[in-house]
Design a protein around this motif. Structure first.
Motif, PDB file in Angstrom:
ATOM      1  N   GLY A 110      -2.359  -2.709   3.733  1.00 45.10           N
ATOM      2  CA  GLY A 110      -2.184  -3.982   3.027  1.00 45.10           C
ATOM      3  C   GLY A 110      -2.368  -3.816   1.523  1.00 45.10           C
ATOM      4  O   GLY A 110      -1.622  -4.377   0.728  1.00 45.10           O
ATOM      5  N   ALA A 113       0.678  -1.928   0.151  1.00 48.30           N
ATOM      6  CA  ALA A 113       1.836  -2.832   0.105  1.00 48.30           C
ATOM      7  C   ALA A 113       1.721  -3.792  -1.079  1.00 48.30           C
ATOM      8  O   ALA A 113       2.702  -4.027  -1.802  1.00 48.30           O
ATOM      9  CB  ALA A 113       1.954  -3.612   1.415  1.00 48.30           C
ATOM     10  N   THR A 146       4.493  -2.020   4.793  1.00 46.91           N
ATOM     11  CA  THR A 146       4.793  -3.269   5.495  1.00 46.91           C
ATOM     12  C   THR A 146       5.396  -2.986   6.869  1.00 46.91           C
ATOM     13  O   THR A 146       5.061  -3.651   7.857  1.00 46.91           O
ATOM     14  CB  THR A 146       5.739  -4.147   4.650  1.00 46.91           C
ATOM     15  OG1 THR A 146       5.124  -4.391   3.379  1.00 46.91           O
ATOM     16  CG2 THR A 146       6.029  -5.465   5.332  1.00 46.91           C
TER      17      THR A 146
END
Length: 176
Positions: A110, A113, A146
């Motif tokens: 996360g 990304a 992702t």
């Protein structure tokens, strides 16, 4: 004539937002049980830590000298997000949830990304030589991270859809 600037959130507001996100990841639950709940809770780590990473960059840019560099901002935000992810995993043990290296990996994905997407719009990159290489690399990293985050949720969703389609069937000897 003076220009009025929109108010920017202060450090305290950014810290409160970060703590709220971390608390939600640590003790948050959704109703239901089964594999889909586990996958959704696991996948929720990625967007939460994407937000944490962006908040870390914002806080650094409020506190530090702007000339410290974009690479430093990104590196510190990534390391901080991963360390906070490790802390959350340890805190989850106290709440009766499991600590997982997989969750820590999703936290890192996360963060990566978020940094990749942020690099596409970061005004601090505008003056840097090679900014397009950085932005293309950021976009590719964001896409890869992702994809790694979404695939398990999509896989579980498809499995549940298949189960739903075949629901009244008790035994099917036509498929393995």
């Amino acid at each position: 004539m003076s220009q009025t600037r929109s108010p920017r959130p202060g450090i305290a507001v950014l810290l409160v937002a970060a703590v709220a996100i971390l608390a939600l990841v640590t003790v948050g639950r959704i109703p239901g049980h089964g594999l889909w709940v586990t996958e959704v809770l696991n996948a929720a780590h990625a967007p939460a830590f994407a937000l944490i990473t962006l908040l870390m960059i914002k806080m650094q840019r409020r506190i530090a000298n702007p000339s410290t560099g974009v690479l430093r901002d990104y590196s510190v935000a990534l390391v901080a997000a991963i360390l906070l992810g490790a802390v959350v995993e340890l805190m989850q043990l106290a709440t009766g949830r499991d600590a997982s290296i997989g969750d820590l990996a999703r936290d890192a994905l996360g963060a990566v990304a978020a940094l990749g997407v942020f690099s596409l719009f970061d005004p601090h990159l505008d003056a840097r030589p090679g900014r397009w290489i950085i932005r293309i690399a950021g976009a590719l990293l964001a896409l890869a991270a992702t994809t790694a985050i979404i695939v398990p949720v999509a896989w579980t969703s498809f499995a549940y859809l298949q189960r739903h389609r075949a629901f009244p069937t008790l035994v099917d000897f036509d498929s393995p």
